[in-house]
Design a protein around this motif. Structure first.
Motif, PDB file in Angstrom:
ATOM      1  N   GLN A   1      32.641  38.769  47.009  1.00  0.00           N
ATOM      2  CA  GLN A   1      31.973  38.423  45.758  1.00  0.00           C
ATOM      3  C   GLN A   1      32.950  38.527  44.583  1.00  0.00           C
ATOM      4  OE1 GLN A   1      28.612  37.317  45.638  1.00  0.00           O
ATOM      5  NE2 GLN A   1      29.469  36.606  43.712  1.00  0.00           N
ATOM      6  N   ASP A   2      33.869  39.499  44.649  1.00  0.00           N
ATOM      7  CA  ASP A   2      34.863  39.651  43.566  1.00  0.00           C
ATOM      8  C   ASP A   2      35.779  38.439  43.503  1.00  0.00           C
ATOM      9  OD1 ASP A   2      33.859  42.085  42.790  1.00  0.00           O
ATOM     10  OD2 ASP A   2      35.342  43.274  43.890  1.00  0.00           O
ATOM     11  N   GLU A   3      36.200  37.932  44.677  1.00  0.00           N
ATOM     12  CA  GLU A   3      37.062  36.752  44.694  1.00  0.00           C
ATOM     13  C   GLU A   3      36.349  35.553  44.098  1.00  0.00           C
ATOM     14  OE1 GLU A   3      40.064  37.252  48.481  1.00  0.00           O
ATOM     15  OE2 GLU A   3      37.934  36.944  48.913  1.00  0.00           O
ATOM     16  N   ILE A   4      35.101  35.374  44.472  1.00  0.00           N
ATOM     17  CA  ILE A   4      34.331  34.233  43.955  1.00  0.00           C
ATOM     18  C   ILE A   4      34.146  34.353  42.449  1.00  0.00           C
ATOM     19  CG2 ILE A   4      32.053  33.137  43.972  1.00  0.00           C
ATOM     20  CD1 ILE A   4      31.954  33.728  46.961  1.00  0.00           C
ATOM     21  N   SER A   5      33.850  35.551  41.967  1.00  0.00           N
ATOM     22  CA  SER A   5      33.687  35.760  40.518  1.00  0.00           C
ATOM     23  C   SER A   5      34.987  35.444  39.789  1.00  0.00           C
ATOM     24  CB  SER A   5      33.278  37.208  40.239  1.00  0.00           C
ATOM     25  OG  SER A   5      32.021  37.489  40.810  1.00  0.00           O
ATOM     26  N   GLU A   6      36.118  35.860  40.369  1.00  0.00           N
ATOM     27  CA  GLU A   6      37.416  35.607  39.738  1.00  0.00           C
ATOM     28  C   GLU A   6      37.711  34.109  39.690  1.00  0.00           C
ATOM     29  OE1 GLU A   6      41.483  34.771  39.210  1.00  0.00           O
ATOM     30  OE2 GLU A   6      40.629  34.671  41.219  1.00  0.00           O
ATOM     31  N   TRP A   7      37.417  33.398  40.802  1.00  0.00           N
ATOM     32  CA  TRP A   7      37.677  31.960  40.856  1.00  0.00           C
ATOM     33  C   TRP A   7      36.905  31.210  39.782  1.00  0.00           C
ATOM     34  CZ3 TRP A   7      36.619  31.559  46.827  1.00  0.00           C
ATOM     35  CH2 TRP A   7      37.698  32.109  47.523  1.00  0.00           C
ATOM     36  N   PHE A   8      35.596  31.470  39.725  1.00  0.00           N
ATOM     37  CA  PHE A   8      34.767  30.660  38.847  1.00  0.00           C
ATOM     38  C   PHE A   8      34.753  31.173  37.407  1.00  0.00           C
ATOM     39  CE2 PHE A   8      33.433  29.496  43.099  1.00  0.00           C
ATOM     40  CZ  PHE A   8      33.435  28.109  42.987  1.00  0.00           C
ATOM     41  N   THR A   9      35.391  32.328  37.187  1.00  0.00           N
ATOM     42  CA  THR A   9      35.696  32.742  35.810  1.00  0.00           C
ATOM     43  C   THR A   9      36.940  31.994  35.324  1.00  0.00           C
ATOM     44  OG1 THR A   9      34.738  34.934  36.137  1.00  0.00           O
ATOM     45  CG2 THR A   9      36.284  34.679  34.307  1.00  0.00           C
TER      46      THR A   9
ATOM     47  N   PRO B   1      35.707  27.625  35.402  1.00  0.00           N
ATOM     48  CA  PRO B   1      34.240  27.543  35.274  1.00  0.00           C
ATOM     49  C   PRO B   1      33.675  26.169  35.617  1.00  0.00           C
ATOM     50  CG  PRO B   1      35.312  27.632  33.113  1.00  0.00           C
ATOM     51  CD  PRO B   1      36.355  27.939  34.124  1.00  0.00           C
TER      52      PRO B   1
END
Length: 537
Positions: free
Chosen positions: A33-41, A44
């Motif tokens: 979940q952290d990787e996904i949050s970092e990617w789409f931050t 966007p």
């Protein structure tokens, strides 16, 4: 989608290409979940890719033609989930523990996305501006309700029939994938389709090749095919008399006397000896028309410095130190490419794609390109294989033909020579090795000996080894102090003898012969630098 057990990756906004250079790892693991949050931050507006195959338990039939849609309605079982795409639809099925492999052209306009593949997912935006839209059947009870992937009879489609290859063992993988790419290209497949099919085949192997190697093979075969379709350029052959009368521009040095214009040179050393100090010093001297160690640039020239591993802050500190005496940097023609400023990683210069990435930055004023270092910037080139070095060598020769010098920074191997194949040195004008003195300790700081291992067209005093140490001058500025190896060794021998060490102990400490110690001792006695005691040596 993570909650559903799907592996997802970020794709370019309104596009289909991954934003991650290493997305292939998510065929084997689901991102956190952290990787996904970092990617789409970071991105966007990125599209979403669903990695198909075993990792997500889903395979997709991709339909993008009216003819294919009619065939699917007639031949495929209904699925409880499909997706409207820019030109057609995706049909989703469960793999149910079976490995479903990528296939292109099972029918005109109908492909399979399984192992080694991915599809763009809702709510992504198609390049046409249309939004991908998931459609669920009535009574749909979650993704677990998907039908199993159907058995499909491969259609015999003229011009686009997939090639069948049996899995290969180590040693045959490169040749097999190259032949596969060649056959697909000859049958009219697009480059991206060929790459996807080769990746899918690679994923079936017991020991798959690295993803970057698949890209390199496909790119090479594709370019050869495209080149064969182009009219061949005629070689310009002239007589000996015409050649001797031809007015070639005189070859000068951009850093005298060892770095010629249109030259290719290498600096190699063990880790921590001072390669980056050296490469930055050369780059700044050439860019400013200044001096470095014993050498001088006759005039300022444009430099492209490509760093493969140094943290940005450390690189910045070293360049500031190298340019400390320069008051006005406004006209400095020094360009930097460094990993800390790249979102998608550094280019791999052993691949055509990596070389093409550099091309927009090799502008008319550039006269020197520094690669620091080969191991990090030529990642697909196997160091011990001569043939693997050829793409880099050919690139360097193309740069030379354009009037650009190339300086390669490399590591030493266990035997004390440059690491890997000696073929790297075939076209080099100059090879310099940096070494710590035998009595070096970390508290000495930046201190190394400079030894010429190959010097085309220079000799005598110009190629004698010397010692360089980075010190601070009276104005508080960093400055390089130079002395000959002979003088340095002489001073060390005198100091050790004065400290009471025997000639044998001195020779062992400095890594030189006892006869060399005796020679320096005799010279010191004659010069009055050392008074011999009665102690026996």
């Amino acid at each position: 989608m993570i909650a559903l057990g799907f592996s997802v990756i970020p794709l370019k906004p309104r596009g289909k290409k991954p934003l991650l250079s290493s997305w292939m790892e998510f065929q084997k693991r689901i991102p956190t979940q952290d990787e996904i949050s970092e990617w789409f931050t970071r991105w966007p507006d990125a599209n979403i890719g669903l990695v198909t195959g075993s990792i997500s338990g889903v395979a997709v039939i991709d339909i993008d033609s009216e003819e294919g849609s009619m065939w699917a309605d007639k031949n495929l079982p209904k699925t409880s989930v499909y997706q409207e795409t820019g030109k057609g639809r995706h049909l989703f099925y469960r793999t149910n523990g079976t490995k479903i492999h990528n296939k292109v052209g099972i029918f005109p306009g109908v492909d399979v996305r399984g192992e080694g593949g991915y599809v763009v997912m809702s709510p992504s935006i198609h390049p046409s501006g249309k939004e991908y839209k998931l459609i669920f059947s009535e009574g749909f009870d979650g993704w677990i309700d998907l039908a199993d992937f159907p058995k499909i009879q491969q259609q015999q489609v003229q011009g686009k029939r997939p090639v069948q290859f049996e899995p290969t063992e180590r040693g045959q993988r490169n040749d097999t994938i190259a032949r596969m790419a060649g056959k697909y290209i000859s049958r009219g497949f697009a480059r991206d389709e060929v790459l996807m099919l080769c990746r899918g085949y690679n994923s079936t192997l017991r020991e798959p090749l690295p993803a970057i190697e698949i890209e390199t093979i496909v790119e090479s075969i594709w370019n050869k095919d495209q080149g064969s379709r182009q009219p061949q350029k005629k070689l310009n052959v002239i007589t000996a008399r015409e050649f001797l009368e031809h007015d070639f521009p005189p070859r000068t040095n951009i850093l005298s006397p060892w770095l010629p214009s249109q030259g290719i040179a290498m600096i190699h050393a063990y880790r921590g000896v001072g390669k980056t100090h050296f490469s930055i010093g050369v780059a700044c001297a050439v860019a400013t028309g200044g001096k470095f160690l014993k050498w001088e640039a006759p005039a300022p020239a444009g430099v492209l410095f490509i760093d493969g591993e140094m943290p940005g802050a450390v690189l910045q500190e070293r360049i500031v130190a190298a340019l400390a005496a320069i008051e006005d940097l406004a006209d400095l023609s020094l360009k930097i490419i460094t990993p800390d400023l790249q979102e998608n990683g550094m280019p791999d210069i052993s691949t055509i794609q990596g070389q093409q990435q550099l091309e927009p930055h090799i502008t008319a004023e550039i006269r020197l390109i520094v690669l620091d270092n080969i191991s990090t910037l030529c990642r697909s080139s196997e160091e011990n294989k001569g043939d693997a070095w050829l793409p880099v060598q050919e690139w360097a020769l193309r740069m030379r033909a354009r009037g650009i010098s190339v300086l390669l920074i490399h590591h030493d191997g266990k035997g004390g020579q440059q690491r890997g194949t000696s073929r790297k040195e075939d076209v080099l004008d100059t090879v310099i090795q940096l070494k710590h003195p035998a009595d070096y300790s970390p508290d000495h700081g930046a201190l190394f000996e400079v030894h010429f291992r190959k010097a085309r067209g220079i000799y005598g005093e110009d190629v004698k080894p010397f010692e360089a140490s980075l010190q601070t001058n009276e104005q508080g500025l960093p400055t390089w102090m130079i002395k000959s190896i002979e003088d340095s060794t002489y001073m060390k021998v005198v100091a050790m003898l004065k400290d009471g060490m025997t000639q044998t102990e001195t020779a062992t400490e400095l890594g030189i012969s006892k006869s060399a110690v005796h020679k320096h001792k005799s010279k010191a006695v004659n010069n009055g630098d050392f008074v011999e005691s009665k102690r026996k040596s």
